[in-house]
Design a protein around this motif. Structure first.
Motif, PDB file in Angstrom:
ATOM      1  N   LYS A   9     -22.724 -40.373  10.777  1.00  0.00           N
ATOM      2  CA  LYS A   9     -23.410 -39.179  11.264  1.00  0.00           C
ATOM      3  C   LYS A   9     -23.364 -39.108  12.796  1.00  0.00           C
ATOM      4  CE  LYS A   9     -25.087 -36.492   8.020  1.00  0.00           C
ATOM      5  NZ  LYS A   9     -24.790 -35.027   8.011  1.00  0.00           N
ATOM      6  N   HIS A  10     -23.593 -40.250  13.445  1.00  0.00           N
ATOM      7  CA  HIS A  10     -23.548 -40.273  14.910  1.00  0.00           C
ATOM      8  C   HIS A  10     -22.130 -39.983  15.415  1.00  0.00           C
ATOM      9  CE1 HIS A  10     -27.655 -41.397  15.706  1.00  0.00           C
ATOM     10  NE2 HIS A  10     -27.578 -42.392  14.863  1.00  0.00           N
ATOM     11  N   ILE A  11     -21.128 -40.532  14.742  1.00  0.00           N
ATOM     12  CA  ILE A  11     -19.744 -40.280  15.149  1.00  0.00           C
ATOM     13  C   ILE A  11     -19.377 -38.826  14.875  1.00  0.00           C
ATOM     14  CG2 ILE A  11     -17.329 -40.874  14.699  1.00  0.00           C
ATOM     15  CD1 ILE A  11     -18.224 -43.738  14.279  1.00  0.00           C
ATOM     16  N   GLN A  12     -19.900 -38.269  13.801  1.00  0.00           N
ATOM     17  CA  GLN A  12     -19.665 -36.861  13.483  1.00  0.00           C
ATOM     18  C   GLN A  12     -20.238 -35.958  14.576  1.00  0.00           C
ATOM     19  OE1 GLN A  12     -21.788 -34.978  10.082  1.00  0.00           O
ATOM     20  NE2 GLN A  12     -19.741 -34.730   9.213  1.00  0.00           N
ATOM     21  N   ARG A  13     -21.432 -36.302  15.066  1.00  0.00           N
ATOM     22  CA  ARG A  13     -22.032 -35.507  16.138  1.00  0.00           C
ATOM     23  C   ARG A  13     -21.250 -35.670  17.446  1.00  0.00           C
ATOM     24  NH1 ARG A  13     -26.880 -36.444  13.051  1.00  0.00           N
ATOM     25  NH2 ARG A  13     -27.179 -38.548  13.860  1.00  0.00           N
ATOM     26  N   LEU A  14     -20.780 -36.885  17.725  1.00  0.00           N
ATOM     27  CA  LEU A  14     -19.936 -37.098  18.911  1.00  0.00           C
ATOM     28  C   LEU A  14     -18.680 -36.248  18.818  1.00  0.00           C
ATOM     29  CD1 LEU A  14     -19.092 -38.558  21.530  1.00  0.00           C
ATOM     30  CD2 LEU A  14     -18.164 -40.395  20.079  1.00  0.00           C
ATOM     31  N   ARG A  15     -18.084 -36.178  17.630  1.00  0.00           N
ATOM     32  CA  ARG A  15     -16.871 -35.368  17.441  1.00  0.00           C
ATOM     33  C   ARG A  15     -17.134 -33.891  17.715  1.00  0.00           C
ATOM     34  NH1 ARG A  15     -14.018 -35.248  11.623  1.00  0.00           N
ATOM     35  NH2 ARG A  15     -15.934 -34.093  11.167  1.00  0.00           N
ATOM     36  N   LYS A  16     -18.281 -33.386  17.291  1.00  0.00           N
ATOM     37  CA  LYS A  16     -18.611 -31.980  17.537  1.00  0.00           C
ATOM     38  C   LYS A  16     -18.753 -31.701  19.030  1.00  0.00           C
ATOM     39  CE  LYS A  16     -20.737 -30.901  13.083  1.00  0.00           C
ATOM     40  NZ  LYS A  16     -21.962 -30.449  12.372  1.00  0.00           N
ATOM     41  N   VAL A  17     -19.369 -32.635  19.747  1.00  0.00           N
ATOM     42  CA  VAL A  17     -19.529 -32.470  21.193  1.00  0.00           C
ATOM     43  C   VAL A  17     -18.177 -32.531  21.889  1.00  0.00           C
ATOM     44  CG1 VAL A  17     -20.494 -33.521  23.273  1.00  0.00           C
ATOM     45  CG2 VAL A  17     -21.897 -33.334  21.217  1.00  0.00           C
ATOM     46  N   VAL A  18     -17.325 -33.453  21.466  1.00  0.00           N
ATOM     47  CA  VAL A  18     -15.993 -33.594  22.063  1.00  0.00           C
ATOM     48  C   VAL A  18     -15.148 -32.346  21.808  1.00  0.00           C
ATOM     49  CG1 VAL A  18     -13.799 -34.845  21.864  1.00  0.00           C
ATOM     50  CG2 VAL A  18     -15.943 -36.111  22.083  1.00  0.00           C
ATOM     51  N   ARG A  19     -15.235 -31.792  20.622  1.00  0.00           N
ATOM     52  CA  ARG A  19     -14.442 -30.598  20.301  1.00  0.00           C
ATOM     53  C   ARG A  19     -14.965 -29.370  21.040  1.00  0.00           C
ATOM     54  NH1 ARG A  19     -12.744 -31.742  13.943  1.00  0.00           N
ATOM     55  NH2 ARG A  19     -11.148 -33.281  14.512  1.00  0.00           N
ATOM     56  N   LEU A  20     -16.254 -29.363  21.343  1.00  0.00           N
ATOM     57  CA  LEU A  20     -16.787 -28.315  22.209  1.00  0.00           C
ATOM     58  C   LEU A  20     -16.172 -28.437  23.599  1.00  0.00           C
ATOM     59  CD1 LEU A  20     -18.744 -25.987  22.869  1.00  0.00           C
ATOM     60  CD2 LEU A  20     -20.501 -27.727  23.314  1.00  0.00           C
ATOM     61  N   ALA A  21     -16.027 -29.670  24.094  1.00  0.00           N
ATOM     62  CA  ALA A  21     -15.401 -29.913  25.399  1.00  0.00           C
ATOM     63  C   ALA A  21     -13.944 -29.450  25.394  1.00  0.00           C
ATOM     64  CB  ALA A  21     -15.481 -31.390  25.758  1.00  0.00           C
ATOM     65  N   GLN A  22     -13.268 -29.629  24.256  1.00  0.00           N
ATOM     66  CA  GLN A  22     -11.888 -29.141  24.135  1.00  0.00           C
ATOM     67  C   GLN A  22     -11.822 -27.623  24.279  1.00  0.00           C
ATOM     68  OE1 GLN A  22     -10.674 -31.485  20.412  1.00  0.00           O
ATOM     69  NE2 GLN A  22      -8.738 -31.091  21.432  1.00  0.00           N
ATOM     70  N   LYS A  23     -12.750 -26.939  23.636  1.00  0.00           N
ATOM     71  CA  LYS A  23     -12.764 -25.476  23.716  1.00  0.00           C
ATOM     72  C   LYS A  23     -13.009 -24.996  25.138  1.00  0.00           C
ATOM     73  CE  LYS A  23     -14.401 -24.864  18.957  1.00  0.00           C
ATOM     74  NZ  LYS A  23     -15.516 -24.405  18.091  1.00  0.00           N
ATOM     75  N   LEU A  24     -13.691 -25.830  25.916  1.00  0.00           N
ATOM     76  CA  LEU A  24     -13.966 -25.498  27.320  1.00  0.00           C
ATOM     77  C   LEU A  24     -12.824 -25.909  28.249  1.00  0.00           C
ATOM     78  CD1 LEU A  24     -17.677 -26.725  27.387  1.00  0.00           C
ATOM     79  CD2 LEU A  24     -16.930 -24.345  27.492  1.00  0.00           C
ATOM     80  N   ASP A  25     -11.744 -26.460  27.660  1.00  0.00           N
ATOM     81  CA  ASP A  25     -10.598 -26.972  28.427  1.00  0.00           C
ATOM     82  C   ASP A  25     -10.984 -28.137  29.330  1.00  0.00           C
ATOM     83  OD1 ASP A  25      -8.694 -25.245  27.355  1.00  0.00           O
ATOM     84  OD2 ASP A  25      -9.144 -23.665  28.800  1.00  0.00           O
ATOM     85  N   TRP A  26     -11.998 -28.888  28.928  1.00  0.00           N
ATOM     86  CA  TRP A  26     -12.371 -30.097  29.663  1.00  0.00           C
ATOM     87  C   TRP A  26     -11.553 -31.292  29.185  1.00  0.00           C
ATOM     88  CZ3 TRP A  26     -18.500 -30.013  29.616  1.00  0.00           C
ATOM     89  CH2 TRP A  26     -18.927 -28.918  30.371  1.00  0.00           C
ATOM     90  N   LEU A  27     -10.893 -31.120  28.041  1.00  0.00           N
ATOM     91  CA  LEU A  27     -10.124 -32.202  27.428  1.00  0.00           C
ATOM     92  C   LEU A  27      -8.919 -31.585  26.741  1.00  0.00           C
ATOM     93  CD1 LEU A  27     -10.324 -35.309  26.865  1.00  0.00           C
ATOM     94  CD2 LEU A  27     -11.462 -34.720  24.722  1.00  0.00           C
ATOM     95  N   LYS A  28      -7.756 -32.188  26.963  1.00  0.00           N
ATOM     96  CA  LYS A  28      -6.532 -31.592  26.426  1.00  0.00           C
ATOM     97  C   LYS A  28      -6.295 -31.954  24.968  1.00  0.00           C
ATOM     98  CE  LYS A  28      -5.448 -29.670  30.330  1.00  0.00           C
ATOM     99  NZ  LYS A  28      -5.554 -28.219  30.471  1.00  0.00           N
ATOM    100  N   ASN A  29      -6.341 -33.238  24.653  1.00  0.00           N
ATOM    101  CA  ASN A  29      -6.022 -33.686  23.298  1.00  0.00           C
ATOM    102  C   ASN A  29      -7.279 -34.024  22.512  1.00  0.00           C
ATOM    103  OD1 ASN A  29      -3.369 -33.401  23.980  1.00  0.00           O
ATOM    104  ND2 ASN A  29      -2.977 -35.579  24.284  1.00  0.00           N
TER     105      ASN A  29
END
Length: 413
Positions: free
Chosen positions: A188-208
């Motif tokens: 569950k904690h890793i799932q929430r981390l993934r959601k935050v990371v993918r939000l960062a991707q949508k913001l172009d803060w992270l490429k891959n």
């Protein structure tokens, strides 16, 4: 798809004002963009081979200079490769900064959590919001334990980071509860981390996507519930302690409505409606998902509502029941379980499972109706909560036996 980036390192010289020798620079070129680093090395014009980009001659001084230049070239090449592996599209300035040890700019992991908190706090339930805060707390602990830092740039998140975080969670020694974190809690904690990371991707803060090769694996668990006789024991419990009476009443109310803790504790008189069938209904919205719920109020649940109609604490809060925290409620329910001789982990959510199994499915209520009353958006979720109890399976098999007795055996043609 392979990267089409061009990358190169050249060694060039420049004259020094008023001096005869030359200063050597490392010129970094990425996709035609350049950046130069002064290597603080000087050489006489006659000792420099511009076409070969190295010192000329066999002297010890020249040999040491060429060895130094080769090490610089190797280090710059390694920096470029590492940045590519980590998911960045390196620039000449980025490589230069890494070479010089300059702290890189860029959004961090905690930046992403902060932005998620700002944009999502109104669209998720308070309970879910608290869970994200807990995940962020564990991320901070992990960063200090593993990297001795309070924060890290997003591009540092890769497959190894995720697996290291998983290992950290599985082996973390809890200080506020007895049992270490189980698999599904870790996931569950890793799932929430993934959601935050993918939000960062949508913001172009992270490429891959660092989660592209990571699989989140939940283990199927048998959802606990109370059997009919256990439910009756709690219903019959008498106590002079008001806190235990309230805990018991709230639990029984949920057993006959299926409401979660947050939905039951926030239930208001305005959420109670008289239906066209002449019965009272709970018509509200689930705090967790925003899904509408319509639940016919069974007699035992209605009796509990009536018992609190003039409760001063309820009237002060404007709710059906006096407000009590989930933590305290679950603590009191453990006392209730002991008094009733129930050897199960009696938590408020167990009441929701009991509604789905013992109260509804075991009495022939279709799973589709149960799903709607629970406010589930998918019937698959209901199937997890509401497993068929033994008595229902036995009834189904008896029905099957009766049907088979009335059929003629098959005859050969």
């Amino acid at each position: 798809m392979e990267s089409t980036q061009s990358f190169g390192v050249q060694f060039v010289t420049r004259s020094n004002d008023g001096k005869s020798n030359l200063t050597i620079y490392a010129r970094i070129t990425v996709n035609g963009s350049r950046s130069e680093i002064s290597l603080k090395q000087r050489v006489e014009p006659n000792d420099w081979n511009a076409s070969a980009e190295k010192g000329r001659g066999r002297s010890q001084r020249v040999k040491e200079l060429n060895d130094f230049l080769e090490k610089v070239r190797t280090k710059l090449n390694n920096i470029y490769r590492e940045l590519m592996v980590e998911g960045d599209l390196p620039t000449a300035i980025m490589i230069k900064n890494h070479f010089l040890g300059i702290q890189e700019a860029g959004n961090t992991i905690l930046d992403a959590f902060t932005y998620h908190r700002q944009v999502c706090h109104r669209s998720i339930s308070p309970n879910t919001f608290a869970h994200y805060n807990t995940t962020e707390k564990y991320i901070k602990e992990f960063l200090m334990t593993k990297y001795s830092t309070k924060d890290l740039t997003l591009r540092k998140i890769n497959y190894k980071f995720i697996t290291d975080f998983e290992y950290f969670l599985r082996n973390r020694q809890p200080i506020d509860h007895q049992k270490p974190m189980q698999n599904n809690g870790v996931m569950k904690h890793i799932q929430r981390l993934r959601k935050v990371v993918r939000l960062a991707q949508k913001l172009d803060w992270l490429k891959n996507d660092p989660f592209s090769h990571y699989e989140i694996k939940f283990k199927k668990t048998d959802r606990g519930h109370l059997e009919a006789d256990e439910l009756q024991r709690i219903e019959k419990l008498k106590s002079n302690l008001q806190r235990l009476v309230l805990a018991k009443d709230l639990f029984i109310f949920s057993c006959y409505t299926g409401l979660s803790y947050i939905d039951a504790i926030r239930l208001k008189p305005d959420d109670i409606h008289l239906g066209t069938d002449g019965n009272h209904w709970v018509i509200s919205t689930r705090q967790k998902t925003g899904t509408p719920i319509r639940i016919p109020i069974l007699p035992k649940a209605w009796e509990i509502i009536q018992n609190y109609s003039n409760n001063p604490r309820s009237r002060f809060s404007g709710t059906i029941f006096p407000v009590i925290s989930n933590q305290k409620l679950n603590s009191y329910l453990k006392e209730v379980a002991d008094l009733c001789g129930i050897n199960k982990n009696l938590t408020f959510h167990l009441a929701r499972h009991t509604f789905a199994t013992t109260v509804t499915l075991s009495n022939g209520v279709p799973i589709e109706s149960v799903s709607k009353m629970l406010g589930h958006t998918s019937i698959k979720t209901t199937q997890i909560y509401a497993r068929i109890v033994d008595s229902k399976l036995s009834d189904d098999m008896e029905t099957l036996k009766s049907k088979l007795k009335t059929k003629r055996p098959f005859q050969r043609l």
